[in-house]
Write a protein that holds these residues in place. Structure first.
Motif, short mmCIF file in Angstrom:
data_model
loop_
_atom_site.label_atom_id
_atom_site.label_comp_id
_atom_site.label_asym_id
_atom_site.label_seq_id
_atom_site.Cartn_x
_atom_site.Cartn_y
_atom_site.Cartn_z
N ARG A 4 43.20 46.70 29.02
CA ARG A 4 43.03 46.53 30.46
C ARG A 4 44.38 46.60 31.13
O ARG A 4 45.39 46.22 30.57
CB ARG A 4 42.29 45.25 30.80
CG ARG A 4 43.07 43.97 30.52
CD ARG A 4 42.45 42.71 31.10
NE ARG A 4 41.18 42.40 30.50
CZ ARG A 4 40.21 41.74 31.12
NH1 ARG A 4 40.37 41.31 32.33
NH2 ARG A 4 39.08 41.48 30.53
N ILE A 6 46.16 45.00 34.28
CA ILE A 6 46.01 43.85 35.18
C ILE A 6 46.77 44.15 36.47
O ILE A 6 47.98 44.34 36.45
CB ILE A 6 46.53 42.56 34.52
CG1 ILE A 6 45.79 42.30 33.21
CG2 ILE A 6 46.41 41.38 35.47
CD1 ILE A 6 46.37 41.19 32.37
N GLY A 10 46.19 36.11 42.18
CA GLY A 10 45.00 35.32 41.95
C GLY A 10 45.00 34.04 42.76
O GLY A 10 45.68 33.92 43.77
N HIS A 121 42.66 35.13 37.89
CA HIS A 121 42.86 36.50 38.34
C HIS A 121 41.49 37.16 38.37
O HIS A 121 40.86 37.32 37.33
CB HIS A 121 43.79 37.26 37.39
CG HIS A 121 43.82 38.73 37.63
ND1 HIS A 121 44.54 39.29 38.64
CD2 HIS A 121 43.21 39.74 36.99
CE1 HIS A 121 44.37 40.60 38.62
NE2 HIS A 121 43.56 40.90 37.62
N GLU A 122 41.00 37.46 39.58
CA GLU A 122 39.67 38.03 39.72
C GLU A 122 39.74 39.56 39.61
O GLU A 122 40.58 40.19 40.25
CB GLU A 122 39.04 37.62 41.05
CG GLU A 122 38.81 36.12 41.12
CD GLU A 122 38.35 35.64 42.48
OE1 GLU A 122 38.67 36.29 43.50
OE2 GLU A 122 37.68 34.60 42.52
N ASP A 123 38.87 40.13 38.78
CA ASP A 123 38.85 41.57 38.55
C ASP A 123 37.40 42.02 38.39
O ASP A 123 36.80 41.81 37.34
CB ASP A 123 39.67 41.92 37.31
CG ASP A 123 39.84 43.41 37.09
OD1 ASP A 123 38.97 44.19 37.50
OD2 ASP A 123 40.85 43.79 36.48
N GLU A 125 36.23 44.95 38.13
CA GLU A 125 36.05 46.09 37.23
C GLU A 125 36.12 45.70 35.75
O GLU A 125 35.24 46.07 34.96
CB GLU A 125 37.12 47.15 37.53
CG GLU A 125 36.97 48.42 36.72
CD GLU A 125 37.99 49.47 37.10
OE1 GLU A 125 38.15 50.42 36.31
OE2 GLU A 125 38.64 49.36 38.16
N ASP A 126 37.14 44.97 35.36
CA ASP A 126 37.36 44.65 33.94
C ASP A 126 36.95 43.24 33.55
O ASP A 126 36.90 42.92 32.37
CB ASP A 126 38.83 44.85 33.57
CG ASP A 126 39.26 46.30 33.64
OD1 ASP A 126 38.41 47.18 33.36
OD2 ASP A 126 40.43 46.56 33.98
N ASP A 128 37.25 38.84 34.95
CA ASP A 128 38.26 37.87 35.39
C ASP A 128 39.08 37.36 34.21
O ASP A 128 38.63 37.35 33.07
CB ASP A 128 37.60 36.69 36.09
CG ASP A 128 36.85 37.10 37.35
OD1 ASP A 128 37.06 38.23 37.84
OD2 ASP A 128 36.05 36.28 37.85
N GLU A 173 39.57 35.72 28.93
CA GLU A 173 39.29 36.93 29.68
C GLU A 173 37.84 37.31 29.52
O GLU A 173 37.28 37.24 28.42
CB GLU A 173 40.21 38.09 29.27
CG GLU A 173 40.16 38.44 27.80
CD GLU A 173 41.17 39.49 27.42
OE1 GLU A 173 42.05 39.87 28.23
OE2 GLU A 173 41.12 39.97 26.28
#
Length: 177
Positions: A4, A6, A10, A121-123, A125-126, A128, A173
């Motif tokens: 991933r 990053i 966040g 850390h908000e994500d 697509e991949d 958090d 993760e």
């Protein structure tokens, strides 16, 4: 294996902690526990220290881990007196009508409190990422009031072992399908 990239910062949360079981995310990640909005991201530092024994001729060598140091650093751009108290162990907060007073100082006022610090850390697509430590800010802080920039308080939380295994940091993760 999931690789991933990053991107981005966040949110940072802090709540007093005295147990050995980390609460559920929904208990930690609330507006009441938000330490403030972050400016400048967050950094997790892990530094092991090894003792190295080796002979004079460099023919044999053995090393052993003797200590570890974990710090979580971030810049906090929005805060109030209650959150300043989470940055100084000698802080005392009193509220009155339209006024909050924070007194800081006096070694005898050290409250010894530790906090559960959670960075998220908000994500979308991949998935958090969550970084959790139990510790306290031991680096002090500065409040700089500049005419052309926002005030950002740099916090540096030192991690303490928080379970019977000596865990200093939990890195979680989510893994997207």
């Amino acid at each position: 294996m999931t690789d991933r990239i990053i991107l981005g910062s966040g949110k940072i949360f802090a709540t007093e902690f005295s147990g050995d079981t980390i609460p559920e995310n929904t208990v930690i990640e609330t507006s009441e526990n938000r330490l403030g909005h972050i400016k400048g991201g967050a950094t997790l530092e892990y530094a092991p220290e090894f003792y190295i024994a080796k002979d004079d001729l460099g023919e044999v060598q053995k090393s052993r881990l003797v200590s570890e140091d974990v710090k979580l650093k971030t810049g906090i751009m929005t805060l109030d007196g209650n959150n300043i108290a989470k940055l100084a162990s000698t802080a005392r907060v009193t509220d009155a009508v339209n006024k909050r007073t924070v007194k800081i100082g006096g070694a005898g006022n050290d409250n010894g409190k530790k906090y559960l610090i959670r960075f998220v850390h908000e994500d979308a697509e991949d998935g958090d990422i969550r970084v959790t430590i139990v510790g306290r800010n031991e680096a002090g802080f500065s409040l700089a009031f500049a005419k052309d920039a926002e005030t950002v308080v740099d916090a540096e939380f030192t991690a303490f072992p928080h379970d019977s295994e000596g865990t200093l940091v939990i890195y979680e993760e989510e893994i997207a399908e």
